[in-house]
Design a protein around this motif. Structure first.
Motif, short mmCIF file in Angstrom:
data_model
loop_
_atom_site.label_atom_id
_atom_site.label_comp_id
_atom_site.label_asym_id
_atom_site.label_seq_id
_atom_site.Cartn_x
_atom_site.Cartn_y
_atom_site.Cartn_z
N VAL A 47 0.98 -0.97 -0.03
CA VAL A 47 -0.05 0.09 -0.18
C VAL A 47 0.92 1.30 -0.03
N PRO A 48 0.78 2.10 -1.01
CA PRO A 48 1.66 3.43 -0.89
C PRO A 48 1.37 4.24 0.39
N ARG A 49 2.63 4.66 0.72
CA ARG A 49 2.46 5.77 1.88
C ARG A 49 1.57 6.82 1.62
N PRO A 50 1.00 7.58 2.46
CA PRO A 50 0.06 8.67 2.38
C PRO A 50 0.90 9.71 1.47
N GLU A 51 1.89 10.20 1.49
CA GLU A 51 2.54 11.03 0.86
C GLU A 51 2.77 10.46 -0.56
N VAL A 52 2.64 9.32 -0.93
CA VAL A 52 3.05 8.69 -2.37
C VAL A 52 1.90 8.82 -3.13
N LEU A 53 0.67 8.55 -2.42
CA LEU A 53 -0.67 8.35 -3.15
C LEU A 53 -0.79 9.39 -4.15
N PRO A 54 -0.94 10.73 -3.71
CA PRO A 54 -1.26 11.68 -4.48
C PRO A 54 -0.43 11.83 -5.83
N ARG A 55 0.85 11.67 -5.91
CA ARG A 55 1.69 11.34 -6.93
C ARG A 55 1.27 10.36 -7.65
N ALA A 57 -1.54 8.66 -7.78
CA ALA A 57 -2.85 9.14 -8.64
C ALA A 57 -2.60 10.05 -9.84
N ALA A 58 -1.69 10.98 -9.67
CA ALA A 58 -1.42 12.03 -10.73
C ALA A 58 -0.78 11.40 -11.89
N ALA A 59 -0.01 10.27 -11.59
CA ALA A 59 0.68 9.73 -12.77
C ALA A 59 -0.20 8.92 -13.56
N VAL A 60 -1.41 8.61 -13.19
CA VAL A 60 -2.41 7.87 -13.85
C VAL A 60 -3.36 8.68 -14.17
N PRO A 64 -6.51 11.08 -5.68
CA PRO A 64 -6.39 9.98 -4.78
C PRO A 64 -7.33 9.05 -4.19
N ALA A 65 -8.56 9.76 -4.04
CA ALA A 65 -9.78 9.16 -3.80
C ALA A 65 -10.29 8.05 -4.96
N ASP A 66 -9.93 8.27 -6.10
CA ASP A 66 -10.19 7.32 -7.11
C ASP A 66 -9.48 6.19 -7.05
N LEU A 67 -8.33 5.95 -6.35
CA LEU A 67 -7.64 4.90 -6.11
C LEU A 67 -7.94 4.01 -4.97
N CYS A 68 -9.20 4.60 -4.45
CA CYS A 68 -9.36 3.84 -3.04
C CYS A 68 -10.83 3.47 -2.96
N ARG A 74 -13.60 8.93 6.41
CA ARG A 74 -13.48 9.25 7.81
C ARG A 74 -12.31 10.34 7.68
N LEU A 75 -11.70 10.75 8.76
CA LEU A 75 -10.94 11.81 8.45
C LEU A 75 -9.56 11.14 8.14
N VAL A 76 -9.35 10.04 8.58
CA VAL A 76 -7.94 9.47 7.96
C VAL A 76 -7.85 9.16 6.47
N HIS A 77 -8.93 9.12 5.92
CA HIS A 77 -9.13 8.96 4.41
C HIS A 77 -8.74 10.49 3.85
N LEU A 78 -9.43 11.48 4.34
CA LEU A 78 -9.20 12.79 3.67
C LEU A 78 -7.64 13.26 4.21
N ARG A 79 -7.02 12.74 5.13
CA ARG A 79 -5.95 13.08 5.44
C ARG A 79 -4.65 12.55 4.29
N VAL A 80 -5.07 11.15 4.13
CA VAL A 80 -4.11 10.48 3.21
C VAL A 80 -4.33 10.76 1.76
N TRP A 81 -5.56 11.16 1.56
CA TRP A 81 -5.72 11.54 0.31
C TRP A 81 -5.25 12.76 -0.10
N SER A 82 -4.98 13.65 0.58
CA SER A 82 -4.51 14.91 0.82
C SER A 82 -2.88 14.65 0.53
N GLY A 83 -2.41 13.47 0.88
CA GLY A 83 -0.97 13.26 0.95
C GLY A 83 -0.21 13.59 2.09
N ARG A 84 -0.86 13.73 3.19
CA ARG A 84 -0.14 14.09 4.62
C ARG A 84 -0.12 12.84 5.37
#
Length: 182
Positions: A47-55, A57-60, A64-68, A74-84
């Motif tokens: 599973v990609p780390r939170p900071e990797v997920l937005p990159r 997602a952008a590469a494809v 980020p939410a589209d890959l989940c 929940r708050l954890v999802h919004l945080r991770v999807w923001s790449g933090r």
């Protein structure tokens, strides 16, 4: 970094990769990870780390939410999807990391429920002052906060189950101390 699953779905990454016609080397280069890491993400072995997920997602060419896949954001999802990470989100919100961890885990706002905005000379609700930090609307943040609050008993019971598996005697002690099963 949070161990909380955030819903990464390898099948969605494979579909986005196919739709974008992106090669593994190109995705790796754009996401700034190794080709092996991309292959493991595609296989669902990592599973990609939170900071990797937005990159990633952008590469494809998706968000980020589209890959989940999640039932309720929940708050954890919004945080991770923001790449933090949890630490960087806590810093962005101007709170201690432990305070943020509790907020994200339980959905209980406490002192974060409102913040005094000196330039406006008034108090502003959590959903209004924190939404821009997450990059979502106030309504979406409010819904994610409520979903986190509603999920807390489930998460708490799962944690207690793991404690009981590992150390039944300590779990019994916790039950006595709290007066109920946590």
């Amino acid at each position: 970094m949070s161990e909380t699953p955030y819903g990464f779905d390898a099948a969605k990454l494979r579909a986005a990769r196919s739709a974008a016609g992106a090669s593994v080397p190109r995705i790796a280069r754009q996401a700034r990870v190794s080709e092996r890491a991309v292959s493991l993400y595609l296989a669902g072995s990592r599973v990609p780390r939170p900071e990797v997920l937005p990159r990633l997602a952008a590469a494809v060419g998706v968000s980020p939410a589209d890959l989940c896949t999640v039932e309720h954001e929940r708050l954890v999802h919004l945080r991770v999807w923001s790449g933090r990470s949890r630490a960087t989100m806590a810093e962005a919100l101007g709170m201690a990391e432990e305070t943020y961890r509790l907020l994200e885990t339980t959905g209980r706002l406490g002192r974060a429920a409102a913040r005094f905005q000196h330039h406006l000379d008034c108090w502003v609700l959590w959903k209004d002052w924190a939404a821009p930090v997450y990059g979502v609307t106030p309504e979406r943040l409010a819904a994610a906060t409520e979903a986190s609050r509603e999920y807390w008993p489930v998460l708490r019971a799962e944690r207690f189950r793991r404690i009981r598996e590992y150390d039944p005697e300590f779990a019994d002690h916790l039950e006595q101390m709290l007066g109920e099963e946590p």
